[in-house]
Design a protein around this motif. Structure first.
Motif, PDB file in Angstrom:
ATOM      1  N   UNK A 235     -78.447  48.302  81.426  1.00  0.00           N
ATOM      2  CA  UNK A 235     -77.842  48.920  82.843  1.00  0.00           C
ATOM      3  C   UNK A 235     -77.484  50.453  82.861  1.00  0.00           C
ATOM      4  N   UNK A 236     -77.671  51.091  83.657  1.00  0.00           N
ATOM      5  CA  UNK A 236     -77.524  52.616  83.836  1.00  0.00           C
ATOM      6  C   UNK A 236     -76.015  52.709  84.575  1.00  0.00           C
ATOM      7  N   UNK A 237     -74.997  53.065  83.917  1.00  0.00           N
ATOM      8  CA  UNK A 237     -73.659  53.260  84.267  1.00  0.00           C
ATOM      9  C   UNK A 237     -73.270  54.506  85.309  1.00  0.00           C
ATOM     10  N   UNK A 238     -74.143  54.627  86.429  1.00  0.00           N
ATOM     11  CA  UNK A 238     -73.977  55.920  87.177  1.00  0.00           C
ATOM     12  C   UNK A 238     -74.289  55.445  88.434  1.00  0.00           C
TER      13      UNK A 238
ATOM     14  N   UNK B 273     -80.139  49.658  89.040  1.00  0.00           N
ATOM     15  CA  UNK B 273     -80.454  49.622  87.742  1.00  0.00           C
ATOM     16  C   UNK B 273     -78.850  49.689  87.274  1.00  0.00           C
ATOM     17  N   UNK B 274     -77.820  49.867  88.226  1.00  0.00           N
ATOM     18  CA  UNK B 274     -76.595  49.883  87.704  1.00  0.00           C
ATOM     19  C   UNK B 274     -76.142  48.301  87.130  1.00  0.00           C
ATOM     20  N   UNK B 275     -76.905  47.364  87.590  1.00  0.00           N
ATOM     21  CA  UNK B 275     -76.592  45.860  87.493  1.00  0.00           C
ATOM     22  C   UNK B 275     -77.573  45.576  86.131  1.00  0.00           C
ATOM     23  N   UNK B 276     -76.823  44.813  85.250  1.00  0.00           N
ATOM     24  CA  UNK B 276     -77.447  44.470  83.959  1.00  0.00           C
ATOM     25  C   UNK B 276     -78.799  43.758  84.372  1.00  0.00           C
TER      26      UNK B 276
ATOM     27  N   UNK C 112     -79.168  46.799  75.352  1.00  0.00           N
ATOM     28  CA  UNK C 112     -79.093  48.144  74.790  1.00  0.00           C
ATOM     29  C   UNK C 112     -77.729  48.917  75.038  1.00  0.00           C
ATOM     30  N   UNK C 113     -76.935  48.830  75.842  1.00  0.00           N
ATOM     31  CA  UNK C 113     -75.647  49.530  75.935  1.00  0.00           C
ATOM     32  C   UNK C 113     -74.802  49.075  75.008  1.00  0.00           C
TER      33      UNK C 113
ATOM     34  N   UNK D 151     -73.799  55.785  73.058  1.00  0.00           N
ATOM     35  CA  UNK D 151     -72.224  55.820  73.384  1.00  0.00           C
ATOM     36  C   UNK D 151     -72.210  56.209  74.807  1.00  0.00           C
ATOM     37  N   UNK D 152     -70.919  55.790  75.175  1.00  0.00           N
ATOM     38  CA  UNK D 152     -70.831  55.832  76.792  1.00  0.00           C
ATOM     39  C   UNK D 152     -70.128  57.103  77.048  1.00  0.00           C
ATOM     40  N   UNK D 153     -70.876  58.311  76.619  1.00  0.00           N
ATOM     41  CA  UNK D 153     -70.240  59.534  76.862  1.00  0.00           C
ATOM     42  C   UNK D 153     -71.196  60.395  77.562  1.00  0.00           C
ATOM     43  N   UNK D 154     -71.823  59.894  78.692  1.00  0.00           N
ATOM     44  CA  UNK D 154     -72.761  60.753  79.404  1.00  0.00           C
ATOM     45  C   UNK D 154     -73.821  60.454  79.595  1.00  0.00           C
ATOM     46  N   UNK D 155     -74.855  61.191  80.545  1.00  0.00           N
ATOM     47  CA  UNK D 155     -76.152  60.918  80.628  1.00  0.00           C
ATOM     48  C   UNK D 155     -77.243  60.876  79.735  1.00  0.00           C
TER      49      UNK D 155
END
Length: 147
Positions: free
Chosen positions: A28-31, A37-40, A81-82, A89-93
């Motif tokens: 998922x893309x956390x943005x 695509x924000x959803x799994x 993948x996340x 890592x969850x630190x940016x695009x």
């Protein structure tokens, strides 16, 4: 069997190796701009890796195909993948598992491994097809040598 023509890389090396593989993974893309695509959700990714070099190892390989498959398929197949925080890592695009970032991260994993080999093969490009109509090619920038 995957039968695909990939973009070619012009290079000065004697040997070029291409390894096709596929893997099933979710992400998922956390943005907020990622829409659905924000959803799994999951994909069957088709991947091609291009390796080149002038010298072979003591077995007569540029790189063993199995080694490449283990580095990518062995790590990511049937995973989210996340969840690979050491890679995404969850630190940016620049670390969200978009197709672009997945291609770059696969390149980095492979090149880091190749850098340990005495004959120093190079990963020239990574092709990642996320859907039948969408793909990304990652090629590292060539560093110009000062004369």
């Amino acid at each position: 069997m995957i039968q695909q023509i990939y973009p070619q890389v012009i290079h000065p090396y004697q040997y070029e190796l291409n390894k096709d593989m596929h893997l099933s993974a979710a992400h998922y893309i956390p943005h907020e701009d990622a829409g659905k695509c924000r959803e799994l959700h999951g994909h069957t990714y088709f991947i091609n890796v291009t390796i080149a070099g002038d010298d072979l190892d003591k077995s007569g390989f540029l790189v063993n195909f199995k080694q490449l498959k283990n580095l990518v398929h062995g790590k990511f197949d049937h995973t989210v993948l996340n969840d690979h925080l050491e890679v995404f890592p969850k630190d940016g695009p620049d670390s969200f598992p978009t197709t672009e970032v997945v291609a770059r991260k696969i390149y980095e994993i492979i090149q880091n491994d190749l850098d340990q080999l005495p004959h120093k093969p190079k990963c020239l490009q990574v092709f990642v097809r996320e859907t039948p109509t969408s793909y990304v090619v990652y090629r590292p920038k060539q560093v110009k040598k000062n004369d």
